[in-house]
Scaffold this active site. Structure first.
Site, PDB file in Angstrom:
ATOM      1  N   CYS A   1       0.784  -1.241   0.000  1.00  0.00           N
ATOM      2  CA  CYS A   1       0.000   0.000   0.000  1.00  0.00           C
ATOM      3  C   CYS A   1       0.812   1.286   0.000  1.00  0.00           C
ATOM      4  O   CYS A   1       0.692   2.113  -0.907  1.00  0.00           O
ATOM      5  CB  CYS A   1      -0.934   0.010   1.212  1.00  0.00           C
ATOM      6  SG  CYS A   1      -2.055  -1.391   1.310  1.00  0.00           S
TER       7      CYS A   1
ATOM      8  N   HIS B   1      -2.092   6.929   4.562  1.00  0.00           N
ATOM      9  CA  HIS B   1      -1.002   5.938   4.693  1.00  0.00           C
ATOM     10  C   HIS B   1       0.336   6.409   4.130  1.00  0.00           C
ATOM     11  O   HIS B   1       1.126   5.623   3.605  1.00  0.00           O
ATOM     12  CB  HIS B   1      -1.398   4.601   4.048  1.00  0.00           C
ATOM     13  CG  HIS B   1      -0.647   3.431   4.624  1.00  0.00           C
ATOM     14  ND1 HIS B   1      -0.590   2.201   4.009  1.00  0.00           N
ATOM     15  CD2 HIS B   1       0.085   3.306   5.781  1.00  0.00           C
ATOM     16  CE1 HIS B   1       0.138   1.365   4.732  1.00  0.00           C
ATOM     17  NE2 HIS B   1       0.560   2.014   5.821  1.00  0.00           N
TER      18      HIS B   1
END
Length: 473
Positions: free
Chosen positions: A84, A145
């Protein structure tokens, strides 16, 4: 005004047989939209083979299928990392993230590393930074993130509005005022977040609200969905649709993808309702391949999964849709990458000042409209902790620590079943040298995740992977 311009464009094309070419060009120029809006929709941990347009008959995704059918589908769409955070650092900057030290996934701060650097380096500009200069309002809805420390916050990285969470995942039903990890509180700089209903729905609803509030100005919307990342949580009504799937995890996953599809449809309908569909570029892809062992995704026909550089980890569903400019229903078979998004967006936004040579990716629009030649035989390189890979044309070489380099011809063997390194030793040597020269020129990672992940990633190369779609009863 935008509806009028869209009508004029439509008339120009429909009446084209009755005008001389110069008259058509003149009419088209006068009818060009005042600006293009930009929407990036990213799924999280979606399996390649789990959408209708990528071959699934088990999971129904009519809205994503329509997005593909009315736009451009890339059969060889890649992301720049198999997990990710580095993947996001790549596609939000347009630069291969390992070239600025973002090699690992973001987690805790390892011994010997500085918390002040535990995020995407501040030296890098985001797509939002670039678009700010062009008068765009930039909104992020959902997952970030790219750093939890204040200096890495999306509102300090070019975004004007943020609704979501800064971590790597979230519970689908609950957040707590003092929660940590998947229960961290949602935050927003433009409203007090309501309690979570189902977070996939909430991201969809907030995305629609962003479009409605900014319909009269140039906007960039980054709709960063959580689905179908763990935890495996679905609505009962969606689970009922897939009750015929015996495996509970797969059933839950299918329900989560169904809900993702509904909310992509919600965003697309909002663009239609506001009269913005013709002049809005919508891009959809997954941030990496599906983690088959944790969410029961299927990357068929590709071997591998999230965390490794076989095709299943980096080859993702990828669509671009811009009805007013791009051909409808085009199947594009040349390699493209998520790193192409930033230069494509900037060119479409009219950026004439940024040096496009700083980007790893390229502006895709002229290649899709026929103004430039197809992107044949591109070279692509990847590095993620223990893994390195290079693709040149149809040949791909993967190098990991515990075995000889693996060489595949993807035109003949897209599932990477036949290692040809020993049969084509010259090609393997050539690609390994090229990859090694690139690798040794990379900077050190600015942060590391725990070493336990490296052993896990190595083991994933030896797993058995489902290479065919499941049979539907």
């Amino acid at each position: 005004m935008k509806s009028f311009l869209t009508l004029v464009c439509t008339l120009a094309f429909s009446l084209s047989p009755f005008f001389a070419q110069g008259e058509i060009d003149s009419l088209s120029q006068s009818a060009k939209p005042t600006h293009y809006n930009l929407v990036l929709i990213v799924a999280d941990d979606l399996g390649y083979g789990d959408l209708g347009f990528t071959g699934s008959t088990q999971i129904k995704t009519p809205h994503l299928d329509q997005l593909a059918a009315s736009g451009v589908t890339f059969t060889q769409g890649y992301v720049s990392s198999a997990v990710c955070s580095p993947s996001r650092a790549g596609f939000i900057t347009g630069i291969n993230q390992v070239e600025f030290g973002h090699d690992n996934n973001l987690a805790g701060v390892e011994l010997g590393f500085d918390v002040e650097y535990n995020g995407m380096p501040l030296s890098q500009k985001t797509i939002a930074d670039h678009l700010n200069k062009l008068g765009y309002v930039n909104g992020l809805i959902g997952k970030w993130h790219l750093g939890k420390e204040p200096q890495f916050h999306p509102l300090k990285r070019g975004f004007d509005e943020f609704w979501g969470y800064t971590g790597g995942g979230h519970d689908y039903f609950e957040s707590l005022p003092d929660g940590k990890g998947y229960k961290e509180p949602l935050e927003s700089n433009f409203k007090t977040p309501d309690p979570i209903t189902y977070i996939t729905d909430d991201v969809g609803n907030e995305s629609v609200d962003f479009i409605e509030r900014h319909k009269d100005e140039p906007f960039f919307l980054f709709a960063a969905f959580n689905a179908p990342h763990t935890p495996m949580q679905a609505l009962e009504e969606d689970l009922a649709l897939y009750q015929h799937i015996e495996d509970k995890k797969r059933r839950t996953y299918a329900a989560m993808v169904h809900r993702l599809d509904l909310n992509v449809g919600k965003i697309m309908q909002s663009l239609e309702d506001q009269g913005l569909a013709e002049n809005t570029l919508v891009v959809f892809f997954s941030d990496n391949g599906g983690p088959t062992d944790s969410n029961a995704s299927i990357n068929a026909p590709y071997r591998g999964q999230k965390g490794i550089l076989l095709e299943g980890g980096i080859h993702v569903p990828f669509v671009m849709n811009l009805p007013g400019l791009l051909p409808k229903g085009l199947i594009y078979n040349e390699q493209v990458t998520s790193l192409d998004v930033v230069p494509t967006f900037l060119a479409l936004a009219g950026d004439t000042e940024t040096d496009m040579g700083i980007f790893t990716g390229v502006d895709l629009i002229p290649h899709l409209t026929g103004e430039s030649a197809p992107l044949a035989d591109r070279e692509m390189t990847w590095k993620f902790t223990i893994s390195r890979a290079i693709r040149e044309g149809d040949w791909k070489l993967v190098s990991i620590p515990d075995r000889m380099p693996m060489l595949y011809n993807l035109a003949e063997d897209p599932s990477e079943q036949n290692d040809l390194a020993l049969q084509h030793i010259d090609k393997a040597t050539y690609l390994l040298k090229k990859l090694g020269k690139w690798d040794v020129n990379l900077p050190h990672p600015v942060f590391l995740e725990g070493a336990v992940w490296k052993k896990r990633q190595l083991g994933l190369y030896d797993h058995e992977y489902q290479l065919k779609q499941p049979e539907v009863k």
